[in-house]
Structure formats: structure tokens, C-alpha cells
Design an enzyme around this catalytic site. Sequence first.
Site, PDB file in Angstrom:
ATOM      1  N   SER A  91      20.805 -64.242  90.364  1.00 56.98           N
ATOM      2  CA  SER A  91      19.851 -64.032  91.462  1.00 56.98           C
ATOM      3  C   SER A  91      18.838 -62.961  91.076  1.00 56.98           C
ATOM      4  O   SER A  91      19.114 -62.094  90.254  1.00 56.98           O
ATOM      5  CB  SER A  91      20.583 -63.579  92.719  1.00 56.98           C
ATOM      6  OG  SER A  91      21.648 -64.446  93.013  1.00 56.98           O
TER       7      SER A  91
HETATM    8  N1  SAH Z   1      26.185 -63.271  91.510  1.00 57.32           N
HETATM    9  C1  SAH Z   1      25.924 -64.106  90.363  1.00 57.32           C
HETATM   10  C2  SAH Z   1      25.084 -65.288  90.758  1.00 57.32           C
HETATM   11  C3  SAH Z   1      25.780 -66.527  90.413  1.00 57.32           C
HETATM   12  S1  SAH Z   1      25.045 -68.020  90.991  1.00 57.32           S
HETATM   13  C4  SAH Z   1      25.328 -63.320  89.227  1.00 57.32           C
HETATM   14  O1  SAH Z   1      25.088 -62.111  89.367  1.00 57.32           O
HETATM   15  O2  SAH Z   1      25.119 -63.904  88.162  1.00 57.32           O
HETATM   16  C5  SAH Z   1      26.299 -68.626  92.072  1.00 57.32           C
HETATM   17  C6  SAH Z   1      27.662 -68.831  91.452  1.00 57.32           C
HETATM   18  O3  SAH Z   1      28.501 -69.335  92.470  1.00 57.32           O
HETATM   19  C7  SAH Z   1      27.716 -69.845  90.310  1.00 57.32           C
HETATM   20  O4  SAH Z   1      28.244 -69.240  89.191  1.00 57.32           O
HETATM   21  C8  SAH Z   1      28.630 -70.944  90.851  1.00 57.32           C
HETATM   22  O5  SAH Z   1      29.444 -71.542  89.874  1.00 57.32           O
HETATM   23  C9  SAH Z   1      29.450 -70.166  91.852  1.00 57.32           C
HETATM   24  N2  SAH Z   1      30.116 -70.978  92.868  1.00 57.32           N
HETATM   25  C10 SAH Z   1      29.658 -72.049  93.564  1.00 57.32           C
HETATM   26  N3  SAH Z   1      30.602 -72.514  94.411  1.00 57.32           N
HETATM   27  C11 SAH Z   1      31.696 -71.703  94.243  1.00 57.32           C
HETATM   28  C12 SAH Z   1      32.991 -71.677  94.812  1.00 57.32           C
HETATM   29  N4  SAH Z   1      33.406 -72.560  95.740  1.00 57.32           N
HETATM   30  N5  SAH Z   1      33.850 -70.717  94.406  1.00 57.32           N
HETATM   31  C13 SAH Z   1      33.490 -69.801  93.468  1.00 57.32           C
HETATM   32  N6  SAH Z   1      32.280 -69.795  92.888  1.00 57.32           N
HETATM   33  C14 SAH Z   1      31.384 -70.722  93.257  1.00 57.32           C
END
Ligand code: SAH
Length: 269
Positions: A113
Site C-alpha cells: 500500500s
Molecule cells: N500490508 C501489506 C499489503 C499487502 S496487500 C504490505 O505492507 O505489503 C494485501 C495482502 O492481503 C496480500 O498479500 C494478500 O495475499 C493478503 N490477503 C488477502 N486475503 C487474505 C486473507 N483472507 N487472509 C490473509 N491474507 C490475505
Amino acid sequence: MTTERRRSANFPLPLERVSTAKPRGPGETLRPQRPVREAVRDAHSRAGPSGVGLDSAHVRARMVQRLHAQGVRHEKLLHALHAVPRHLFIDTAFAAQAYEDTSLPIGHGQTISKPSVVARMIALLLEGSAARARNGLGKVLEIGTGCGYQCALLAQVGDSVVSVERIRALFDKARAHLAPMRLDRVRLVHGDGLRGHAPNAPYHSIIAAAVADEPAAAWLEQLALGGRLITPVRKGALQMLAVVDREPSGYKRVDLEEVHFVPLKSGVD
Ligand code: SAH
């Protein structure tokens, strides 16, 4: 299957110590009561005159100053944004953009993000009543570890963090990124974040980095009284940032500005 990983050693420990310009007394780095203006000025001065590379502390200090100018006022958060080197959480191909206010690919169709959104969400969490009482996030649950950047920030601003990621390769990537921090109060979990993580509940702060139609029932259950949950939610064709507070009288939800997140998916990969 759920795999857990715990790192052991000191906490909080910034990945990069940039305060080499002048000697610091014990505990000086945190100084919770210090005015924000002073913290920002310090962050800038710590950059040193030679930090001109794209991945340098100097560029990061400018990012912190921009966020401060945009209204990020929490000293601990500003310190965390300065302490965590975002460029180390993304592929080298994108390192030049690490301190721009942009989301970037982290592989597997996911993105890190943008800093302003991460800062906004953490700032909102810090304004929850349990967090205000603690002068910090308390026990944190993060859904969607991704590359681990936001988790590293949360670890600086909270007492402990449980972070759940459904994609095994990203879970491994985050573990590698966070390893140099040697955090003994961060627990990375490979699992379905829709279920939260009951063993460590309740949490004072819960933050989701992927969009769902509604906040998951498990998150609401695992939220402490006085705790705050921040998550993107779908509203028609749009996505909005939703803030849910658990109060003695029940859950209170407010939808704020429009945002853009990757979808929350069920199950693990
Ligand atoms: N906070 C992260 C942003 C990651 S993007 C950073 O700093 O990089 C969102 C993430 O949520 C992705 O990696 C995706 O795989 C994860 N995600 C989506 N659905 C999910 C679920 N049900 N449980 C755990 N992670 C999930």
C-alpha cells in the site's frame, strides 16, 4: 495448514539505525512526550548530508516530512515511518520509487500500500480509545502481511503484532524481510485471515489490508472492548475505509474516504 513463526530478540528495534549523527542517551529514540515538530526535525537531521541515494535515509526523511505536512501528527508513527526502510521490502526493480507515495507490486498479484494510506490507517488506529489509553496500538492483528512493511511499522507502534497472510510465498517473503529486525513480539501466521487469529485475541487494534464486503465476523469477535478495527469495505462499485469501534453499548461503524485495495480472499495459497 497454519504455520507460525516467532522471532526472538530485542523489541522494538529499527531495521536501520540512522541516528549516527550525534550520540543518544538511553531511551532517547522513543521519548513519547517529545513534540512532533521536534521529532520531524530530528528525523530530517539524522539523514546526514551524504544521504542522497534513492534508497537513503535522506529520501525517507523527506517522505516523513511530506506525510507530516499532509497531517500525520503522531510522533511514534512518524518515528516508525522514519525507522523502517521501505526500499528493503520491495523488489530492487522498484527501489527508485520506494519513497514515492505510490503502491508497488510485491508479486503474486499483490501490492504494498502507498505510504500515505498506511500512515492514515495507523493514525486512525492510534485514535481508538484503547490505543489512546495505552499511548500505542496495544495488541495488534494485521490481516494481509504482504511484504511485511506495514507489519514492521505496526511493530514499532504497538506492543505486539500478529500478522496473517494467506499466500505462502508472501508469508516467506515477509519473514525474510522482517528477520533482520529480530522482533520477539511479532508473530507471522500463514493462514486465512478471515478467521482472524483467536489464540492471541482479544486485540486492541485490528487492521486489514484487503477489501471485503463487510468486516469479517471473527475480527469483530476478536476485537477488545475499546478496541478499533480499520478495514476497506465495498460500497457498490466503490471501496471505503471503515472504522469500527467496540464500545460497551456495541459496535459503532463509520465509513470514511474512498480507497483502493486488493480483494480479501478466503482459504490459503
Ligand atoms: N500490508 C501489506 C499489503 C499487502 S496487500 C504490505 O505492507 O505489503 C494485501 C495482502 O492481503 C496480500 O498479500 C494478500 O495475499 C493478503 N490477503 C488477502 N486475503 C487474505 C486473507 N483472507 N487472509 C490473509 N491474507 C490475505
